[in-house]
Design a protein around this motif. Structure first.
Motif, short mmCIF file in Angstrom:
data_model
loop_
_atom_site.label_atom_id
_atom_site.label_comp_id
_atom_site.label_asym_id
_atom_site.label_seq_id
_atom_site.Cartn_x
_atom_site.Cartn_y
_atom_site.Cartn_z
N PHE A 6 0.84 -1.21 0.00
CA PHE A 6 0.00 0.00 0.00
C PHE A 6 0.86 1.25 0.00
O PHE A 6 1.83 1.32 0.75
CB PHE A 6 -0.91 0.01 1.23
N GLU A 7 0.51 2.20 -0.82
CA GLU A 7 1.26 3.45 -0.84
C GLU A 7 0.28 4.62 -0.67
O GLU A 7 -0.87 4.54 -1.11
CB GLU A 7 2.00 3.61 -2.17
N PRO A 8 0.73 5.69 -0.04
CA PRO A 8 -0.13 6.87 0.07
C PRO A 8 -0.47 7.41 -1.31
O PRO A 8 0.37 7.44 -2.20
CB PRO A 8 0.73 7.88 0.84
N LYS A 9 -1.73 7.81 -1.46
CA LYS A 9 -2.20 8.35 -2.72
C LYS A 9 -2.56 9.82 -2.49
O LYS A 9 -3.30 10.13 -1.54
CB LYS A 9 -3.45 7.54 -3.11
N LYS A 10 -2.05 10.70 -3.31
CA LYS A 10 -2.36 12.11 -3.15
C LYS A 10 -3.71 12.39 -3.80
O LYS A 10 -3.88 12.15 -5.00
CB LYS A 10 -1.26 12.95 -3.80
N VAL A 11 -4.68 12.86 -3.01
CA VAL A 11 -6.01 13.09 -3.57
C VAL A 11 -6.34 14.58 -3.72
O VAL A 11 -7.35 14.93 -4.33
CB VAL A 11 -7.11 12.37 -2.74
N ALA A 12 -5.50 15.44 -3.12
CA ALA A 12 -5.69 16.89 -3.26
C ALA A 12 -4.34 17.53 -2.92
O ALA A 12 -3.39 16.82 -2.57
CB ALA A 12 -6.79 17.38 -2.32
N GLU A 13 -4.30 18.87 -2.98
CA GLU A 13 -3.00 19.53 -2.83
C GLU A 13 -2.25 19.12 -1.56
O GLU A 13 -1.04 18.90 -1.58
CB GLU A 13 -3.19 21.06 -2.85
N HIS A 14 -2.99 19.02 -0.44
CA HIS A 14 -2.33 18.70 0.84
C HIS A 14 -2.73 17.35 1.41
O HIS A 14 -2.21 16.93 2.44
CB HIS A 14 -2.66 19.77 1.89
N THR A 15 -3.72 16.71 0.81
CA THR A 15 -4.34 15.53 1.42
C THR A 15 -3.93 14.23 0.75
O THR A 15 -3.98 14.11 -0.48
CB THR A 15 -5.88 15.65 1.39
N TRP A 16 -3.57 13.27 1.59
CA TRP A 16 -3.17 11.94 1.13
C TRP A 16 -4.03 10.89 1.83
O TRP A 16 -4.51 11.10 2.94
CB TRP A 16 -1.71 11.67 1.52
N VAL A 17 -4.14 9.72 1.19
CA VAL A 17 -4.84 8.61 1.84
C VAL A 17 -4.16 7.30 1.47
O VAL A 17 -3.61 7.17 0.37
CB VAL A 17 -6.35 8.59 1.45
N ILE A 18 -4.18 6.37 2.40
CA ILE A 18 -3.76 5.00 2.08
C ILE A 18 -5.03 4.17 2.07
O ILE A 18 -5.69 4.03 3.11
CB ILE A 18 -2.75 4.46 3.11
N LEU A 19 -5.39 3.68 0.90
CA LEU A 19 -6.63 2.93 0.78
C LEU A 19 -6.38 1.50 1.24
O LEU A 19 -5.69 0.72 0.58
CB LEU A 19 -7.13 2.97 -0.66
N GLY A 20 -6.91 1.18 2.40
CA GLY A 20 -6.63 -0.11 3.04
C GLY A 20 -7.40 -1.26 2.41
O GLY A 20 -8.24 -1.06 1.54
N PRO A 21 -7.11 -2.49 2.86
CA PRO A 21 -7.80 -3.68 2.35
C PRO A 21 -9.30 -3.60 2.61
O PRO A 21 -9.73 -3.02 3.61
CB PRO A 21 -7.20 -4.83 3.15
N LEU A 22 -10.07 -4.23 1.73
CA LEU A 22 -11.53 -4.22 1.89
C LEU A 22 -12.01 -5.33 2.82
O LEU A 22 -13.15 -5.31 3.27
CB LEU A 22 -12.20 -4.38 0.52
N THR A 23 -11.13 -6.29 3.08
CA THR A 23 -11.52 -7.43 3.92
C THR A 23 -11.53 -7.03 5.39
O THR A 23 -10.85 -6.08 5.79
CB THR A 23 -10.51 -8.57 3.73
N GLY A 24 -12.29 -7.77 6.20
CA GLY A 24 -12.34 -7.51 7.64
C GLY A 24 -11.00 -7.84 8.29
O GLY A 24 -10.14 -8.46 7.66
N PRO A 25 -10.82 -7.41 9.56
CA PRO A 25 -9.53 -7.65 10.24
C PRO A 25 -9.22 -9.15 10.28
O PRO A 25 -10.08 -9.96 10.64
CB PRO A 25 -9.77 -7.12 11.66
N SER A 26 -7.98 -9.51 9.92
CA SER A 26 -7.63 -10.93 9.84
C SER A 26 -6.14 -11.10 10.05
O SER A 26 -5.40 -10.12 10.16
CB SER A 26 -8.00 -11.46 8.45
N VAL A 27 -5.71 -12.36 10.07
CA VAL A 27 -4.28 -12.64 10.14
C VAL A 27 -3.62 -12.14 8.86
O VAL A 27 -2.55 -11.53 8.89
CB VAL A 27 -4.04 -14.16 10.32
#
Ligand code: ZN
Length: 322
Positions: free
Chosen positions: A37-58
């Motif tokens: 996973f890498e941070p994605k720049k979505v606006a001038e100052h804002t970044w997001v790391i889009l995490g897995p869609l699955t529920g918490p797991s091993v």
């Protein structure tokens, strides 16, 4: 005499170093959490790391949310640093690839632990960082939800998250409040019972970004056990009126305002169909195939089949109480 004092000091120093090294090597670390996973720049100052869609797991080591951060002139503002000490540390490593400015402010969207137990890592790095949330979030965390979430995540990750401690936000927010951090202003948007009774959405005014927390999901079915269809739809209606161009949901890819309208549609189809079917005296088990048919657009969402039965039961309860 001087020589022996020197020697004594040296021995003491060596012993303390040995102790330090042993203590450090005993300290647990969980690696590899955000390798893919890498941070994605979505606006001038804002970044997001889009995490897995699955529920918490091993497999995902408990990482499943969308941690976001805003880089201001002098500092970094973090929103929802993840489900554990280790997810928070992994997030910090990603932030440090982009900027070395200090983490000064942390905002939590709601009580669910997959979003905020990473607070611990933020304070570990900067003990002076201020952490903010809805007052009801703080109250529920103190009343036992924090410990319940720590246990649940430990169970779901088979102990990987162990070592995480609840760092409950110290600062209660108000609806409509604006907090200015250097050149950036964060505006709070509270909702009546929506995903939970603890939700705060954060608007980054200069970037026209809205961070919804779990008031909006995309590509993953929500859990509405603690929430309300009507309240959550109202939250989406209010969010749609905001002057924003980027929407970061609690889970799933960021996008534009269609994130809000699609999720509203998801909720509306289930709730409206359930109400109609109740008026026709249908039983809950008869409702499922009818509603699933109407949800074709959302069938591909993660955990759709696993969640739909429960989502209909929650809709039945709410519609009957309406
Ligand atoms: Zn949630």
């Amino acid at each position: 005499m001087k020589q022996s004092i020197k020697l004594f000091r040296h021995v003491l120093w060596s012993l303390s170093m040995l102790f330090l090294i042993t203590a450090t090597s005993n300290a647990k670390e969980v690696t590899g959490i955000m390798d893919k996973f890498e941070p994605k720049k979505v606006a001038e100052h804002t970044w997001v790391i889009l995490g897995p869609l699955t529920g918490p797991s091993v497999a995902n080591k408990g990482f499943m949310n969308n941690p976001a951060f805003v880089v201001t002139d002098k500092s970094v503002v973090v929103i929802d640093p993840g489900s554990s000490l280790y997810v928070g540390r992994a997030l910090l490593k990603k932030i440090r690839k982009i900027t070395d400015k200090p983490i000064t402010h942390v905002f939590n969207t709601h009580i669910h632990g997959d979003h905020w137990l990473g607070n611990q890592a933020m304070l570990e790095e900067n003990p002076k960082a201020e952490i903010y949330a809805h007052p009801q979030m703080i109250a529920e965390a103190k009343a036992g939800e924090a410990e319940a979430w720590i246990s649940l995540l430990e169970k779901l990750t088979e102990g990987i998250s162990k070592g995480t401690e609840a760092v409950i936000p110290a600062n209660a927010l108000e609806d409509g409040q604006k907090i200015t951090i250097d050149n950036i202003t964060v505006k709070m948007h509270f909702t009546a019972k929506a995903h939970t009774t603890t939700d705060a959405m954060f608007e980054i005014l200069e970037d026209k970004v809205l961070i919804t927390g779990d008031n909006a999901f995309r590509d993953r079915s929500p859990r509405l056990d603690d929430g309300s269809y009507v309240g959550n739809m109202t939250a989406m209606d209010n969010a749609l009126k905001l002057d924003v161009t980027v929407v970061i949901p609690g889970h799933g890819p960021a996008g534009g305002k269609e994130v809000l309208s699609d999720f509203r549609e998801f909720l509306y189809i289930i709730y409206d169909s359930t109400k109609t079917l109740l008026e026709e005296d249908a039983e809950a088990f008869e409702m499922k195939p009818i509603i699933v048919k109407k949800m074709a657009k959302f069938k591909g969402w993660e955990n759709f089949d696993g969640a739909i039965g429960k989502l209909i039961s929650v809709a039945v309860l709410e519609a009957e109480n309406e």
